[in-house]
Design a protein around this motif. Structure first.
Motif, PDB file in Angstrom:
ATOM      1  N   LYS A 150       0.828  -1.213   0.000  1.00  0.00           N
ATOM      2  CA  LYS A 150       0.000   0.000   0.000  1.00  0.00           C
ATOM      3  C   LYS A 150       0.859   1.259   0.000  1.00  0.00           C
ATOM      4  O   LYS A 150       0.592   2.215  -0.737  1.00  0.00           O
ATOM      5  N   ALA A 151       1.924   1.248   0.811  1.00  0.00           N
ATOM      6  CA  ALA A 151       2.815   2.416   0.873  1.00  0.00           C
ATOM      7  C   ALA A 151       3.483   2.673  -0.468  1.00  0.00           C
ATOM      8  O   ALA A 151       3.605   3.828  -0.909  1.00  0.00           O
ATOM      9  N   LEU A 152       3.890   1.597  -1.145  1.00  0.00           N
ATOM     10  CA  LEU A 152       4.531   1.758  -2.454  1.00  0.00           C
ATOM     11  C   LEU A 152       3.537   2.271  -3.484  1.00  0.00           C
ATOM     12  O   LEU A 152       3.869   3.121  -4.309  1.00  0.00           O
ATOM     13  N   ARG A 153       2.302   1.773  -3.408  1.00  0.00           N
ATOM     14  CA  ARG A 153       1.284   2.248  -4.353  1.00  0.00           C
ATOM     15  C   ARG A 153       0.997   3.731  -4.156  1.00  0.00           C
ATOM     16  O   ARG A 153       0.827   4.492  -5.107  1.00  0.00           O
ATOM     17  N   GLU A 154       0.945   4.147  -2.878  1.00  0.00           N
ATOM     18  CA  GLU A 154       0.676   5.552  -2.591  1.00  0.00           C
ATOM     19  C   GLU A 154       1.811   6.451  -3.090  1.00  0.00           C
ATOM     20  O   GLU A 154       1.583   7.591  -3.492  1.00  0.00           O
ATOM     21  N   ARG A 155       3.035   5.947  -3.056  1.00  0.00           N
ATOM     22  CA  ARG A 155       4.178   6.749  -3.505  1.00  0.00           C
ATOM     23  C   ARG A 155       4.332   6.772  -5.015  1.00  0.00           C
ATOM     24  O   ARG A 155       4.871   7.734  -5.572  1.00  0.00           O
ATOM     25  N   GLY A 180       1.719   5.365  -7.429  1.00  0.00           N
ATOM     26  CA  GLY A 180       0.507   5.329  -8.240  1.00  0.00           C
ATOM     27  C   GLY A 180       0.399   4.069  -9.071  1.00  0.00           C
ATOM     28  O   GLY A 180      -0.558   3.915  -9.841  1.00  0.00           O
ATOM     29  N   ALA A 181       1.351   3.150  -8.955  1.00  0.00           N
ATOM     30  CA  ALA A 181       1.308   1.904  -9.725  1.00  0.00           C
ATOM     31  C   ALA A 181       0.265   0.957  -9.146  1.00  0.00           C
ATOM     32  O   ALA A 181      -0.191   1.117  -8.014  1.00  0.00           O
ATOM     33  N   GLY A 182      -0.123  -0.068  -9.929  1.00  0.00           N
ATOM     34  CA  GLY A 182      -1.114  -1.032  -9.482  1.00  0.00           C
ATOM     35  C   GLY A 182      -0.618  -1.873  -8.318  1.00  0.00           C
ATOM     36  O   GLY A 182       0.590  -2.040  -8.117  1.00  0.00           O
ATOM     37  N   MET A 183      -1.569  -2.423  -7.545  1.00  0.00           N
ATOM     38  CA  MET A 183      -1.221  -3.196  -6.360  1.00  0.00           C
ATOM     39  C   MET A 183      -0.349  -4.407  -6.705  1.00  0.00           C
ATOM     40  O   MET A 183       0.641  -4.683  -6.024  1.00  0.00           O
ATOM     41  N   MET A 184      -0.715  -5.140  -7.761  1.00  0.00           N
ATOM     42  CA  MET A 184       0.047  -6.327  -8.133  1.00  0.00           C
ATOM     43  C   MET A 184       1.445  -5.964  -8.611  1.00  0.00           C
ATOM     44  O   MET A 184       2.419  -6.664  -8.314  1.00  0.00           O
ATOM     45  N   ASP A 185       1.532  -4.852  -9.346  1.00  0.00           N
ATOM     46  CA  ASP A 185       2.851  -4.405  -9.812  1.00  0.00           C
ATOM     47  C   ASP A 185       3.725  -4.006  -8.625  1.00  0.00           C
ATOM     48  O   ASP A 185       4.933  -4.269  -8.599  1.00  0.00           O
ATOM     49  N   CYS A 186       3.113  -3.362  -7.631  1.00  0.00           N
ATOM     50  CA  CYS A 186       3.863  -2.961  -6.434  1.00  0.00           C
ATOM     51  C   CYS A 186       4.369  -4.178  -5.673  1.00  0.00           C
ATOM     52  O   CYS A 186       5.516  -4.206  -5.206  1.00  0.00           O
ATOM     53  N   LYS A 187       3.509  -5.177  -5.557  1.00  0.00           N
ATOM     54  CA  LYS A 187       3.924  -6.390  -4.847  1.00  0.00           C
ATOM     55  C   LYS A 187       5.078  -7.069  -5.578  1.00  0.00           C
ATOM     56  O   LYS A 187       6.065  -7.490  -4.963  1.00  0.00           O
ATOM     57  N   LYS A 188       4.962  -7.144  -6.904  1.00  0.00           N
ATOM     58  CA  LYS A 188       6.017  -7.777  -7.696  1.00  0.00           C
ATOM     59  C   LYS A 188       7.329  -7.017  -7.559  1.00  0.00           C
ATOM     60  O   LYS A 188       8.404  -7.614  -7.433  1.00  0.00           O
ATOM     61  N   VAL A 210     -12.915   2.565  -1.231  1.00  0.00           N
ATOM     62  CA  VAL A 210     -11.982   3.104  -2.225  1.00  0.00           C
ATOM     63  C   VAL A 210     -11.008   2.038  -2.713  1.00  0.00           C
ATOM     64  O   VAL A 210     -10.710   1.950  -3.912  1.00  0.00           O
ATOM     65  N   GLU A 211     -10.497   1.199  -1.804  1.00  0.00           N
ATOM     66  CA  GLU A 211      -9.551   0.163  -2.208  1.00  0.00           C
ATOM     67  C   GLU A 211     -10.206  -0.837  -3.154  1.00  0.00           C
ATOM     68  O   GLU A 211      -9.580  -1.308  -4.105  1.00  0.00           O
TER      69      GLU A 211
END
Length: 309
Positions: free
Chosen positions: A10-15, A17-25, A107-108
């Motif tokens: 979530k923190a990476l997505r907020e920083r 704007g990338a998708g959740m799956m992309d952030c996890k990867k 929202v999520e």
């Protein structure tokens, strides 16, 4: 191997704007290193907006849509009001609004849902917007109202396009009356809510903390009046009741004549339409409310920019 938590994603997505799956990867690929993950996403063209993520986004649009007996309202923020006129941004707001109508107010959940007419999620479409439009943007909040019988009234103030503007209102009116006739009453109530900005449906619904604050103010005023203890007590109670009455929708003076209570307007409409009528709830979003904008010194910014040139 570093465990990748939901909070990290979530923190990476907020920083970025990338998708959740992309952030996890990205976090998996970089062993949980946040900065390295940002660079990984940027290298994949998924975080072109990383440097913009810290900017205050307090402009944008409030979107409102009604489908049958269900209505949705969302706020999507941008950095400048210029973006609100951008066709790509408006299309995103409409798409996210359609998703909210289908999925609800979380929202999520909206961000993780497919964007209508696209293979991307709403979050991915938002990240693409940030990268191509060049401003930080965020889906800030959403709400949905529904009635089993009746209508959802809607109104948009300062509209830049149909259903899109700076203030949006939904109001749920329950009644067995003819929906076409009922819609006019619901529209008038939505107009009133946009203008009067009630804090609750009824006085009993006012936040106790606000009432306590008003009570403290009233006590301070009354104590300086020089009147007796019993009179002071009545003055305070009267002031608090007046405040609650003025801040609750059903006890407010109606916009149309500024005299008749909204509850009486609803009662009169019910009598005219020949069916019981009740306001079950409302939502009012005003663009940017509650977002603190940093104070800027334009002259200093220009001087600093000149010094860096």
């Amino acid at each position: 191997m570093t465990e990748i938590s939901a909070a990290m994603v979530k923190a990476l997505r907020e920083r970025t704007g990338a998708g959740m799956m992309d952030c996890k990867k990205a976090l998996v690929e970089t062993g949980g290193d946040m900065e390295a993950a940002i660079d990984w996403l940027r290298g994949k063209g998924l975080a072109a907006a990383a440097r913009k993520a810290g900017r205050t986004a307090a402009e944008g649009l409030v979107g409102v849509a009604v489908a049958g007996r269900r209505g949705a309202i969302i706020e999507v923020n941008s950095e400048t009001d210029f973006v609100a006129k951008n066709a790509q941004f408006q299309a995103f707001v409409r798409g996210a609004l359609d998703v909210a109508l289908a999925t609800g107010s979380d929202v999520e959940a909206i961000l993780g849902s497919p964007m209508p007419g696209s293979a991307a999620t709403v979050a991915e479409a938002l990240a693409h917007n940030v990268a191509t439009i060049g401003e930080n943007q965020a889906l800030r909040r959403a709400a949905v109202l529904e009635v089993g019988e009746g209508v959802i009234g809607a109104y948009v103030h300062n509209a830049v396009a149909e259903g899109l503007g700076r203030i949006g209102v939904l109001v749920a009116v329950e009644s067995a009356a003819d929906p076409r006739a009922l819609a006019e009453t619901a529209k008038q109530l939505a107009l009133h809510i946009a203008w009067a900005n009630p804090l609750a449906l009824e006085p009993e619904g006012i936040d106790p903390a606000l009432l306590a604050r008003e009570r403290a103010v009233a006590e301070a005023k009354a104590e300086g009046s020089g009147k007796g203890e019993e009179i002071v007590r009545r003055m305070v109670e009267g002031a608090v009741r007046k405040f609650a009455s003025e801040q609750a929708l059903l006890t407010q003076a109606f916009l149309g004549d500024n005299k008749t209570r909204v509850a009486d307007v609803v009662g009169r409409a019910a009598k005219e339409l020949g069916a019981a009528m009740a306001v079950r709830g409302f939502v009012r979003f005003q663009l940017g409310e509650g977002i603190e904008k940093p104070e800027t010194d334009f002259a200093a910014e220009v001087a600093a920019a000149a010094g860096q040139a």
